[in-house]
Design a protein around this motif. Structure first.
Motif, PDB file in Angstrom:
ATOM      1  N   ALA A   1       0.824  -1.211   0.000  1.00 11.84           N
ATOM      2  CA  ALA A   1       0.000   0.000   0.000  1.00 11.84           C
ATOM      3  C   ALA A   1       0.854   1.254   0.000  1.00 11.84           C
ATOM      4  CB  ALA A   1      -0.929   0.005   1.206  1.00 11.84           C
ATOM      5  N   PRO A   2       0.379   2.323  -0.649  1.00  9.64           N
ATOM      6  CA  PRO A   2       1.026   3.639  -0.544  1.00  9.64           C
ATOM      7  C   PRO A   2       0.531   4.361   0.700  1.00  9.64           C
ATOM      8  CG  PRO A   2      -0.833   3.778  -2.017  1.00  9.64           C
ATOM      9  CD  PRO A   2      -0.776   2.341  -1.552  1.00  9.64           C
ATOM     10  N   GLY A   3       0.966   5.606   0.875  1.00  4.57           N
ATOM     11  CA  GLY A   3       0.522   6.396   2.008  1.00  4.57           C
ATOM     12  C   GLY A   3      -0.974   6.686   1.952  1.00  4.57           C
ATOM     13  N   PRO A   4      -1.582   7.007   3.092  1.00  7.25           N
ATOM     14  CA  PRO A   4      -3.036   7.222   3.144  1.00  7.25           C
ATOM     15  C   PRO A   4      -3.510   8.413   2.325  1.00  7.25           C
ATOM     16  CG  PRO A   4      -2.001   7.867   5.216  1.00  7.25           C
ATOM     17  CD  PRO A   4      -0.950   7.184   4.412  1.00  7.25           C
ATOM     18  N   GLU A   5      -2.588   9.307   1.975  1.00  8.43           N
ATOM     19  CA  GLU A   5      -2.993  10.465   1.174  1.00  8.43           C
ATOM     20  C   GLU A   5      -3.190  10.114  -0.295  1.00  8.43           C
ATOM     21  OE1 GLU A   5       1.348  10.028   0.607  1.00  8.43           O
ATOM     22  OE2 GLU A   5      -0.035   9.872   2.310  1.00  8.43           O
ATOM     23  N   VAL A   6      -2.734   8.937  -0.727  1.00  7.49           N
ATOM     24  CA  VAL A   6      -2.851   8.524  -2.132  1.00  7.49           C
ATOM     25  C   VAL A   6      -4.258   7.986  -2.371  1.00  7.49           C
ATOM     26  CG1 VAL A   6      -1.976   6.998  -3.931  1.00  7.49           C
ATOM     27  CG2 VAL A   6      -0.393   8.030  -2.286  1.00  7.49           C
ATOM     28  N   GLU A   7      -4.998   8.628  -3.249  1.00 11.02           N
ATOM     29  CA  GLU A   7      -6.388   8.255  -3.507  1.00 11.02           C
ATOM     30  C   GLU A   7      -6.595   7.604  -4.865  1.00 11.02           C
ATOM     31  OE1 GLU A   7      -8.672  11.775  -2.925  1.00 11.02           O
ATOM     32  OE2 GLU A   7      -8.442  11.743  -0.727  1.00 11.02           O
ATOM     33  N   GLU A   8      -5.565   7.585  -5.684  1.00 12.66           N
ATOM     34  CA  GLU A   8      -5.654   6.908  -6.970  1.00 12.66           C
ATOM     35  C   GLU A   8      -4.256   6.501  -7.416  1.00 12.66           C
ATOM     36  OE1 GLU A   8      -5.674  10.575 -10.176  1.00 12.66           O
ATOM     37  OE2 GLU A   8      -7.589   9.983  -9.275  1.00 12.66           O
ATOM     38  N   MET A   9      -4.206   5.457  -8.236  1.00 11.93           N
ATOM     39  CA  MET A   9      -2.941   4.922  -8.716  1.00 11.93           C
ATOM     40  C   MET A   9      -3.042   4.650 -10.210  1.00 11.93           C
ATOM     41  SD  MET A   9      -0.881   4.390  -5.973  1.00 11.93           S
ATOM     42  CE  MET A   9       0.158   2.941  -6.123  1.00 11.93           C
ATOM     43  N   THR A  10      -1.880   4.646 -10.866  1.00 14.94           N
ATOM     44  CA  THR A  10      -1.811   4.217 -12.260  1.00 14.94           C
ATOM     45  C   THR A  10      -1.488   2.730 -12.287  1.00 14.94           C
ATOM     46  OG1 THR A  10      -1.060   6.376 -13.029  1.00 14.94           O
ATOM     47  CG2 THR A  10      -0.636   4.498 -14.472  1.00 14.94           C
ATOM     48  N   LEU A  11      -2.333   1.953 -12.943  1.00 13.85           N
ATOM     49  CA  LEU A  11      -2.138   0.514 -13.067  1.00 13.85           C
ATOM     50  C   LEU A  11      -1.547   0.206 -14.435  1.00 13.85           C
ATOM     51  CD1 LEU A  11      -2.589  -2.495 -12.250  1.00 13.85           C
ATOM     52  CD2 LEU A  11      -4.901  -2.280 -13.209  1.00 13.85           C
ATOM     53  N   TYR A  12      -0.406  -0.471 -14.433  1.00 11.63           N
ATOM     54  CA  TYR A  12       0.163  -1.013 -15.660  1.00 11.63           C
ATOM     55  C   TYR A  12      -0.229  -2.489 -15.710  1.00 11.63           C
ATOM     56  CZ  TYR A  12       2.768   3.320 -16.067  1.00 11.63           C
ATOM     57  OH  TYR A  12       3.107   4.649 -16.186  1.00 11.63           O
ATOM     58  N   ALA A  13      -1.175  -2.805 -16.593  1.00 12.18           N
ATOM     59  CA  ALA A  13      -1.807  -4.121 -16.602  1.00 12.18           C
ATOM     60  C   ALA A  13      -1.240  -4.998 -17.707  1.00 12.18           C
ATOM     61  CB  ALA A  13      -3.322  -3.974 -16.760  1.00 12.18           C
ATOM     62  N   GLY A  14       0.074  -5.197 -17.686  1.00  7.26           N
ATOM     63  CA  GLY A  14       0.695  -6.082 -18.656  1.00  7.26           C
ATOM     64  C   GLY A  14       0.399  -5.647 -20.077  1.00  7.26           C
ATOM     65  N   ALA A  15      -0.076  -6.594 -20.893  1.00  6.63           N
ATOM     66  CA  ALA A  15      -0.361  -6.320 -22.302  1.00  6.63           C
ATOM     67  C   ALA A  15      -1.511  -5.335 -22.483  1.00  6.63           C
ATOM     68  CB  ALA A  15      -0.657  -7.626 -23.033  1.00  6.63           C
ATOM     69  N   PHE A  16      -2.322  -5.104 -21.443  1.00  3.27           N
ATOM     70  CA  PHE A  16      -3.424  -4.147 -21.542  1.00  3.27           C
ATOM     71  C   PHE A  16      -2.931  -2.709 -21.453  1.00  3.27           C
ATOM     72  CE2 PHE A  16      -5.588  -8.006 -20.256  1.00  3.27           C
ATOM     73  CZ  PHE A  16      -6.724  -7.999 -21.041  1.00  3.27           C
ATOM     74  N   GLY A  17      -1.692  -2.515 -21.036  1.00  2.09           N
ATOM     75  CA  GLY A  17      -1.119  -1.193 -21.027  1.00  2.09           C
ATOM     76  C   GLY A  17      -1.425  -0.379 -19.786  1.00  2.09           C
ATOM     77  N   GLU A  18      -1.314   0.929 -19.919  1.00  2.14           N
ATOM     78  CA  GLU A  18      -1.437   1.865 -18.806  1.00  2.14           C
ATOM     79  C   GLU A  18      -2.890   2.244 -18.576  1.00  2.14           C
ATOM     80  OE1 GLU A  18      -0.054   6.463 -17.746  1.00  2.14           O
ATOM     81  OE2 GLU A  18       0.904   5.339 -19.373  1.00  2.14           O
ATOM     82  N   ILE A  19      -3.316   2.167 -17.299  1.00  7.12           N
ATOM     83  CA  ILE A  19      -4.675   2.546 -16.914  1.00  7.12           C
ATOM     84  C   ILE A  19      -4.554   3.579 -15.799  1.00  7.12           C
ATOM     85  CG2 ILE A  19      -6.919   1.731 -16.094  1.00  7.12           C
ATOM     86  CD1 ILE A  19      -6.027  -1.078 -17.069  1.00  7.12           C
ATOM     87  N   PRO A  20      -4.717   4.860 -16.102  1.00  7.48           N
ATOM     88  CA  PRO A  20      -4.485   5.902 -15.094  1.00  7.48           C
ATOM     89  C   PRO A  20      -5.677   6.082 -14.155  1.00  7.48           C
ATOM     90  CG  PRO A  20      -5.072   6.892 -17.189  1.00  7.48           C
ATOM     91  CD  PRO A  20      -5.002   5.408 -17.441  1.00  7.48           C
ATOM     92  N   ALA A  21      -5.384   6.677 -13.002  1.00 12.83           N
ATOM     93  CA  ALA A  21      -6.383   7.190 -12.061  1.00 12.83           C
ATOM     94  C   ALA A  21      -7.343   6.120 -11.546  1.00 12.83           C
ATOM     95  CB  ALA A  21      -7.182   8.324 -12.695  1.00 12.83           C
ATOM     96  N   VAL A  22      -6.844   4.903 -11.294  1.00 19.06           N
ATOM     97  CA  VAL A  22      -7.690   3.875 -10.682  1.00 19.06           C
ATOM     98  C   VAL A  22      -7.894   4.253  -9.220  1.00 19.06           C
ATOM     99  CG1 VAL A  22      -7.939   1.428 -10.152  1.00 19.06           C
ATOM    100  CG2 VAL A  22      -6.773   2.135 -12.257  1.00 19.06           C
ATOM    101  N   PRO A  23      -9.138   4.394  -8.761  1.00 16.91           N
ATOM    102  CA  PRO A  23      -9.375   4.878  -7.395  1.00 16.91           C
ATOM    103  C   PRO A  23      -8.994   3.840  -6.345  1.00 16.91           C
ATOM    104  CG  PRO A  23     -11.448   4.327  -8.458  1.00 16.91           C
ATOM    105  CD  PRO A  23     -10.403   4.208  -9.512  1.00 16.91           C
ATOM    106  N   VAL A  24      -8.583   4.359  -5.172  1.00 13.34           N
ATOM    107  CA  VAL A  24      -8.252   3.536  -4.014  1.00 13.34           C
ATOM    108  C   VAL A  24      -9.342   3.725  -2.975  1.00 13.34           C
ATOM    109  CG1 VAL A  24      -6.588   3.099  -2.165  1.00 13.34           C
ATOM    110  CG2 VAL A  24      -5.783   3.696  -4.463  1.00 13.34           C
ATOM    111  N   ARG A  25     -10.015   2.631  -2.610  1.00  6.95           N
ATOM    112  CA  ARG A  25     -11.047   2.713  -1.576  1.00  6.95           C
ATOM    113  C   ARG A  25     -10.410   2.679  -0.208  1.00  6.95           C
ATOM    114  NH1 ARG A  25     -16.737  -0.213  -2.015  1.00  6.95           N
ATOM    115  NH2 ARG A  25     -16.302  -0.308   0.196  1.00  6.95           N
TER     116      ARG A  25
END
Length: 537
Positions: free
Chosen positions: A513-537
């Motif tokens: 996990a990142p710090g509690p202030e991080v509310e979204e992350m960029t997911l690099y999903a292998g062959a699916f590529g970059e998926i920005p701003a995935v929310p963190v619940r």
């Protein structure tokens, strides 16, 4: 429900469910209707005593040699008698299974302490090799199939190393089930009735009566005093920045400083910039350790050059770093040095990313132990970003999430769900969906699946190429690896097999996990590529 024969005409299914670790013997029924029972609403409270069970999850079960089927898992109880955990769950197969010699091929059942990173597996009997708990024929993996009739199943695990209120369940089509309350008991709850043997003869596999709405299987609980060390594993995390990386596994942490930022080529004299890096590393060690702790400083080189030369260079670099570190830390810690040359390469050299791989392998490490219960540094410290531990409370149970977005690669849709912060980890659920009219193999390989020079063990497996990046800091977080009792590794990410048309297959991957202030992350999903701003619940 009509009477069914379970004899020579049955389809024999060796279905080694990670959930039940039982094979399945088919009970034939030409008619099949599906009724999905409604999930009960749990109460989400801070105290474990106030949380109500059951927790319910539905998913699709990979079945090799037959048709994949929808399955519902209900978590009914989790009891701790001080030595063992007893997990009481119910499995309901919602669709008719076809095929012979069918094998379940999904993720294993695990209980996870999301704060300490301890992973618990079902305890297996040395006598017959099957897990302690529910059975149809004791010591056998075979059990009848009952579509749309819940089958309660018990499994026993080692008690966690520390008293905890909540644990997280993963695997066996359950996905991610956080916030399961732990009940502390003197004795485990007795089995209810009726016993499945009142309806099905274990000698002939024939049904004598119409099956009730819910069956109970007999069980063999573990005797006291078993050696359960083989059923206890630890999660290993890897967090990376341009300056340093940190690996954590159980109570062992290793901070690796990238040597190219600190030494000129083939030199053991630190550069002027090295002092700043050492100052940050010293602050991280103060935040992570108590005074008096032992720190081993280990030098490493890449694979080029003679072994003797590499050994000498790595030792001299470790000594130079020790001198700088001692100036920053003072005499309150015990510092020792080692040189290991090119004996422990992190990244595989000789490929297209050879330059980056060799740079990864040139490093100086700080290795030390941290008590499992210690939660780490305060936010906003001045140490290395990669060395900060972020440990929150266990996540409460949630019934469902809506997909955040959907991306496509080669006729395969990926439904990306919000990440859930659970203790010291992020649990990322994705859904793989075949958009064609025939079976499809999930092809997630490719050079784009990993960063050049990435450590090899964190990029293996179907979803091993998945990684997270913090948008502001650029810190990279890799999929968690699980270290087994035998010292081997497997990635904490579900394996994706052949996908049937149309249906969604949920899969789980886990990250530090990142710090509690991080509310979204960029997911690099292998062959699916970059998926920005995935929310963190």
């Amino acid at each position: 429900m009509p009477t069914r024969a379970l004899g020579a005409t049955s389809l024999v299914i060796a279905l080694s469910l990670a959930l039940s670790s039982c094979g399945l013997i088919r009970d034939l029924d030409p008619e099949h209707t599906q009724e999905e029972p409604a999930a009960e609403e749990p109460t989400q409270e801070v105290s474990a005593e106030d949380v109500e069970l059951p927790f319910v999850r539905q998913g699709r079960m990979f079945v090799e040699g037959g048709n994949d089927v929808a399955v519902e898992i209900s978590v009914k109880a989790l009891e701790n008698n001080g030595e063992y955990l007893m997990l009481d769950i119910s499995r309901n197969i919602l669709e008719y299974i076809t095929g012979e010699d069918v094998t379940y091929a999904g993720a294993p059942l695990r209980l996870v302490d999301p704060v300490s990173g301890e992973v618990l597996l079902p305890i297996t009997s040395e006598e017959h090799g099957e897990p302690y708990g529910s059975y149809f024929i004791e010591g056998s993996e075979l059990t009848p199939v009952h579509e749309e009739i819940p089958s309660p199943i018990r499994r026993y695990f080692p008690a966690p190393s520390e008293d905890v209120e909540f644990l997280t369940l993963t695997g066996a089509t359950a996905g991610h089930v956080p916030g399961i309350p732990v009940s502390y008991v003197d004795e485990f709850t007795d089995l209810p009735e009726p016993d499945v043997h009142d309806y099905i003869d274990p000698e002939t596999w024939l049904m004598d009566n119409e099956l009730p709405e819910e069956l109970v299987y007999p069980e063999t609980p573990p005797e006291p005093g078993l050696d359960t060390t083989g059923s206890v594993q630890s999660m290993e995390s890897f967090v990376d920045t341009t300056t340093a990386s940190t690996t954590r596994a159980g109570d062992r942490e290793v901070i690796a400083l990238h040597a190219d930022n600190m030494f000129a080529f083939d030199e053991a004299e630190p550069t002027d910039e090295a002092a700043g890096t050492i100052r940050e590393a010293a602050q991280s060690l103060r935040e992570n350790l108590v005074e008096g702790a032992e720190i081993t400083i280990i030098g490493h080189t890449d694979g080029k050059g003679a072994d003797d030369y590499n050994q000498t260079l790595s030792r001299e670099r470790a000594e130079a770093v020790r001198e700088l570190l001692e100036e920053e830390l003072g005499t309150g810690f015990t510092l020792t040095t080692e040189g290991r040359g090119s004996d422990e390469l992190l990244a595989q050299e000789g490929g297209n990313d050879d330059e980056q791989a060799r740079a990864r392998n040139r490093r100086v490490e700080f290795s030390y132990e941290v008590p499992m219960g210690q939660t780490g540094s305060e936010e906003g410290g001045s140490g290395l970003d990669a060395a900060k531990r972020h440990v929150g409370a266990p996540a409460p149970y949630y019934e469902e999430l809506d997909p955040f977005t959907t991306v496509t690669h080669n006729d395969l849709d990926l439904n990306v769900y919000p990440m859930v912060r659970d203790g010291a980890y992020l649990f990322q659920v994705v859904g793989f969906q075949n958009s064609t009219l025939s079976d499809l193999e999930a092809d997630l390989d490719g050079d784009e699946a990993s960063l050049p020079g990435s450590p090899q063990q964190y990029t293996e497996g179907t979803m091993g190429g998945f990684r997270l990046e913090e948008p502001d800091s650029g810190i990279i977080r890799y999929v968690i690896r699980i270290r087994t009792a035998e010292g081997e590794y497997e990635d904490f990410a579900d394996q994706i097999l052949t996908l049937s048309p149309g249906e969604e297959y949920l899969a789980l991957s886990v990250f530090p996990a990142p710090g509690p202030e991080v509310e979204e992350m960029t997911l690099y999903a292998g062959a699916f590529g970059e998926i920005p701003a995935v929310p963190v619940r």
